[in-house]
Design an enzyme around this catalytic site. Sequence first.
Site, mmCIF file in Angstrom:
data_model
loop_
_atom_site.group_PDB
_atom_site.id
_atom_site.type_symbol
_atom_site.label_atom_id
_atom_site.label_comp_id
_atom_site.label_asym_id
_atom_site.label_seq_id
_atom_site.Cartn_x
_atom_site.Cartn_y
_atom_site.Cartn_z
ATOM 1 C CD GLU A 60 8.524 1.023 -45.368
ATOM 2 O OE1 GLU A 60 8.813 -0.180 -45.197
ATOM 3 O OE2 GLU A 60 8.969 1.703 -46.310
ATOM 4 C CB CYS B 144 11.996 6.182 -41.895
ATOM 5 S SG CYS B 144 11.913 7.824 -42.640
ATOM 6 C CG HIS C 203 9.541 5.333 -46.589
ATOM 7 N ND1 HIS C 203 9.962 4.220 -45.904
ATOM 8 C CD2 HIS C 203 10.370 6.349 -46.194
ATOM 9 C CE1 HIS C 203 10.993 4.554 -45.129
ATOM 10 N NE2 HIS C 203 11.257 5.831 -45.288
#
Length: 200
Positions: free
Chosen positions: A78, A144, A168
């Site tokens: 991410e 998240c 993730h």
Amino acid sequence: MRKLLLTGFTPFGGESINPSWEAVKRIENIDGFALQKAEIPVEWDSAFKVLTESWEQYNPDCILMVGQAGSSDSVRIERIAINLCSPIKDNRGKYHLDDPKETKIDENGPDAIFSSFDYEKISEALKRENVKARYSFSAGTYLCNFLLYSVLNRIYQGKMSTRAGFIHVPYASEQNKTDSPSMSLEEITKAVKTAAKNII
Ligand code: PCA
């Protein structure tokens, strides 16, 4: 020696395990780092508090957060967090700020903040380990993204030098999701360990 805080989430959405915490749990040490771990509840009002407690107690140089992205067929590195929460209920059946509409994480915070770990180094290391991985430019709008934004915002507002980021991971094959992609827990653990080792 550098200090690393590694986090995973509790199960959510009716699952009995969360591969993110299962992987973190299995990692006993990481070369070059003193390791601390925390299991983060999938709850809007306590997720960041739980992480901050470990942060304050341990004062890590780096924070790597891990979460489950069930629809994904690869590990997602991410790159960015956004200042937005969707009205999705958490494990307690609550919305962010108890508001059934879209909300901001920090009314005065930036719209988005980039992760500050060495994403290229992580990506290359995962490739070398033959782990299917890719960059992602949205960590979603649930817990998240909320956790990543909250951590990056604390670093940004406090002008701290802590490096932080999020990966993730797909469902674990052990979750028996016949109609979704998955990876074995062993593979996911290898991925998290490789990412952690190359965070900086
Ligand atoms: N995944 C969710 C929250 C907890 C987790 O492991 C998410 O992607 O927001």
